[in-house]
Design a protein around this motif. Structure first.
Motif, PDB file in Angstrom:
ATOM      1  N   GLY A 233       0.815  -1.208   0.000  1.00 45.96           N
ATOM      2  CA  GLY A 233       0.000   0.000   0.000  1.00 45.96           C
ATOM      3  C   GLY A 233       0.847   1.254   0.000  1.00 45.96           C
ATOM      4  O   GLY A 233       1.775   1.414  -0.800  1.00 45.96           O
ATOM      5  N   MET A 234       0.545   2.149   0.926  1.00 50.19           N
ATOM      6  CA  MET A 234       1.248   3.421   1.010  1.00 50.19           C
ATOM      7  C   MET A 234       2.482   3.369   1.914  1.00 50.19           C
ATOM      8  O   MET A 234       3.047   4.403   2.258  1.00 50.19           O
ATOM      9  CB  MET A 234       0.290   4.511   1.495  1.00 50.19           C
ATOM     10  CG  MET A 234      -0.800   4.848   0.491  1.00 50.19           C
ATOM     11  SD  MET A 234      -0.100   5.523  -1.021  1.00 50.19           S
ATOM     12  CE  MET A 234      -1.574   6.030  -1.895  1.00 50.19           C
TER      13      MET A 234
ATOM     14  N   ASP B 146       4.237   4.592  -6.610  1.00 49.25           N
ATOM     15  CA  ASP B 146       4.880   5.884  -6.842  1.00 49.25           C
ATOM     16  C   ASP B 146       5.144   6.597  -5.524  1.00 49.25           C
ATOM     17  O   ASP B 146       6.201   7.207  -5.334  1.00 49.25           O
ATOM     18  CB  ASP B 146       4.007   6.755  -7.742  1.00 49.25           C
ATOM     19  CG  ASP B 146       3.979   6.272  -9.183  1.00 49.25           C
ATOM     20  OD1 ASP B 146       4.862   5.477  -9.553  1.00 49.25           O
ATOM     21  OD2 ASP B 146       3.073   6.686  -9.932  1.00 49.25           O
ATOM     22  N   TYR B 147       4.184   6.508  -4.618  1.00 49.42           N
ATOM     23  CA  TYR B 147       4.342   7.145  -3.310  1.00 49.42           C
ATOM     24  C   TYR B 147       5.469   6.478  -2.514  1.00 49.42           C
ATOM     25  O   TYR B 147       6.321   7.152  -1.927  1.00 49.42           O
ATOM     26  CB  TYR B 147       3.025   7.055  -2.540  1.00 49.42           C
ATOM     27  CG  TYR B 147       3.053   7.700  -1.176  1.00 49.42           C
ATOM     28  CD1 TYR B 147       2.971   9.082  -1.038  1.00 49.42           C
ATOM     29  CD2 TYR B 147       3.154   6.921  -0.022  1.00 49.42           C
ATOM     30  CE1 TYR B 147       2.993   9.682   0.210  1.00 49.42           C
ATOM     31  CE2 TYR B 147       3.173   7.517   1.237  1.00 49.42           C
ATOM     32  CZ  TYR B 147       3.092   8.888   1.343  1.00 49.42           C
ATOM     33  OH  TYR B 147       3.120   9.467   2.583  1.00 49.42           O
ATOM     34  N   CYS B 148       5.497   5.141  -2.512  1.00 52.09           N
ATOM     35  CA  CYS B 148       6.504   4.407  -1.747  1.00 52.09           C
ATOM     36  C   CYS B 148       7.908   4.598  -2.309  1.00 52.09           C
ATOM     37  O   CYS B 148       8.892   4.648  -1.564  1.00 52.09           O
ATOM     38  CB  CYS B 148       6.172   2.917  -1.709  1.00 52.09           C
ATOM     39  SG  CYS B 148       4.790   2.478  -0.657  1.00 52.09           S
ATOM     40  N   LYS B 149       8.017   4.692  -3.647  1.00 54.24           N
ATOM     41  CA  LYS B 149       9.333   4.788  -4.274  1.00 54.24           C
ATOM     42  C   LYS B 149      10.065   6.075  -3.901  1.00 54.24           C
ATOM     43  O   LYS B 149      11.299   6.151  -4.007  1.00 54.24           O
ATOM     44  CB  LYS B 149       9.198   4.678  -5.796  1.00 54.24           C
ATOM     45  CG  LYS B 149       9.038   3.250  -6.286  1.00 54.24           C
ATOM     46  CD  LYS B 149       8.956   3.190  -7.798  1.00 54.24           C
ATOM     47  CE  LYS B 149       8.838   1.741  -8.287  1.00 54.24           C
ATOM     48  NZ  LYS B 149      10.057   0.972  -8.017  1.00 54.24           N
ATOM     49  N   ASN B 150       9.317   7.086  -3.446  1.00 52.13           N
ATOM     50  CA  ASN B 150       9.974   8.315  -3.018  1.00 52.13           C
ATOM     51  C   ASN B 150      10.952   8.056  -1.885  1.00 52.13           C
ATOM     52  O   ASN B 150      11.973   8.733  -1.764  1.00 52.13           O
ATOM     53  CB  ASN B 150       8.928   9.339  -2.561  1.00 52.13           C
ATOM     54  CG  ASN B 150       8.148   9.914  -3.714  1.00 52.13           C
ATOM     55  OD1 ASN B 150       8.664  10.028  -4.817  1.00 52.13           O
ATOM     56  ND2 ASN B 150       6.887  10.262  -3.474  1.00 52.13           N
ATOM     57  N   LYS B 151      10.652   7.044  -1.048  1.00 50.78           N
ATOM     58  CA  LYS B 151      11.540   6.730   0.077  1.00 50.78           C
ATOM     59  C   LYS B 151      12.280   5.416  -0.114  1.00 50.78           C
ATOM     60  O   LYS B 151      13.465   5.304   0.194  1.00 50.78           O
ATOM     61  CB  LYS B 151      10.744   6.675   1.387  1.00 50.78           C
ATOM     62  CG  LYS B 151      11.628   6.360   2.588  1.00 50.78           C
ATOM     63  CD  LYS B 151      10.908   6.576   3.902  1.00 50.78           C
ATOM     64  CE  LYS B 151      11.867   6.369   5.074  1.00 50.78           C
ATOM     65  NZ  LYS B 151      11.216   6.611   6.372  1.00 50.78           N
ATOM     66  N   TRP B 152      11.555   4.387  -0.631  1.00 51.35           N
ATOM     67  CA  TRP B 152      12.118   3.036  -0.635  1.00 51.35           C
ATOM     68  C   TRP B 152      12.755   2.663  -1.969  1.00 51.35           C
ATOM     69  O   TRP B 152      13.341   1.586  -2.093  1.00 51.35           O
ATOM     70  CB  TRP B 152      11.029   2.034  -0.257  1.00 51.35           C
ATOM     71  CG  TRP B 152      10.374   2.382   1.046  1.00 51.35           C
ATOM     72  CD1 TRP B 152       9.122   2.899   1.227  1.00 51.35           C
ATOM     73  CD2 TRP B 152      10.943   2.282   2.353  1.00 51.35           C
ATOM     74  NE1 TRP B 152       8.870   3.117   2.546  1.00 51.35           N
ATOM     75  CE2 TRP B 152       9.972   2.750   3.277  1.00 51.35           C
ATOM     76  CE3 TRP B 152      12.162   1.841   2.845  1.00 51.35           C
ATOM     77  CZ2 TRP B 152      10.197   2.796   4.645  1.00 51.35           C
ATOM     78  CZ3 TRP B 152      12.381   1.880   4.213  1.00 51.35           C
ATOM     79  CH2 TRP B 152      11.418   2.357   5.092  1.00 51.35           C
TER      80      TRP B 152
END
Length: 254
Positions: A50-51, A75-81
């Motif tokens: 998920g997020m 896309d949201y997760c890839k900003n950090k992971w």
């Protein structure tokens, strides 16, 4: 799930009592069954990440990886992971290697997959010997509501049904209990009231914000973690399971 549900998850996953309470319960069981000392090399997979709320919570225990089918979530997760999260629809997309992970979590995932037996077999394949799996699923078809429809559930699970499916894929169950039990009567009442009033809205869409009520609900739900470390609930909104892949001990968390 509907994109609107992912948006709500993004906005609420750190403050909504249900997300926060579930995270505390899962982490408590993770520490008891899956982890004894910090191992930076341990590999932990969150299926249906998920997020990324659980990726954040589990990152202190080792190297976390995640997969999901929703581009917006990835896309949201890839900003950090970055490259540790992947677009994948398991078990069709076999992107992981056999015996790759020390622990796998699949929180409220199986009910979204038509062939749940196939994904359990795949999970068994990518677990190292001695690795653990933590699963949560919604309990009992008699609790089916519009909420199950809007988040695209195929089913809710009976306790014995989940037990048999996990054992059939070759895992040994170490923990199986209902949870979200203390507030079970209240939740059932609210869902029945929504049905009578014709309110067709996802449960997490209820606007709790960071109110006193939300904090109280979070504290009550989180308190189940202490009970679950030693006991099982006989009823509840959901089921939680911990299972182990037995075999020779290799590079693993426990």
């Amino acid at each position: 799930m509907e994109k609107e549900v992912y948006i709500m998850m993004k906005n609420k996953q750190y403050i909504h009592w249900w997300f926060a309470g579930k995270k505390n319960i899962v982490c408590a069981l993770f520490e008891k069954y899956c982890w004894k000392q910090k191992r930076d090399e341990a590999k932990i997979l969150d299926i249906g990440c998920g997020m990324g709320g659980m990726l954040e919570a589990l990152s202190k225990y080792g190297n976390v990886y995640g997969c999901d089918v929703e581009p917006m979530a990835l896309d949201y997760c890839k900003n950090k992971w970055k490259d540790k999260v992947s677009m994948a629809s398991l078990p069709e997309d076999k992107i992981y290697k056999p015996e790759q992970f020390d622990c796998i979590i699949a929180l409220d995932v199986l009910e979204h997959i038509q062939d749940d037996d196939a994904i359990l077999q795949y999970i068994h394949t990518i677990m190292k010997n001695g690795a653990h799996l933590i699963i949560t699923v919604p309990a009992q078809m008699r609790q089916w509501t519009y909420n199950d429809e809007i988040v695209h559930h195929f089913r809710r699970y009976e306790l014995d049904e989940l037990k048999q499916k996990v054992e059939n894929c070759g895992l040994k169950i170490e923990k199986l209990s209902f949870y979200n039990s203390i507030m079970y009567p209240m939740i059932v009442f609210v869902r029945k009231l929504k049905k009578v009033l014709g309110i067709r809205k996802a449960d997490i869409g209820i606007n709790t914000k960071n109110s006193i009520c939300n904090r109280i609900l979070k504290a009550v739900f989180s308190s189940e973690a202490t009970f679950l470390l030693k006991h099982n609930f006989k009823y509840g909104v959901s089921l939680i399971l911990v299972a182990k892949k037995e075999g020779e001990e290799g590079d693993r968390v426990v």
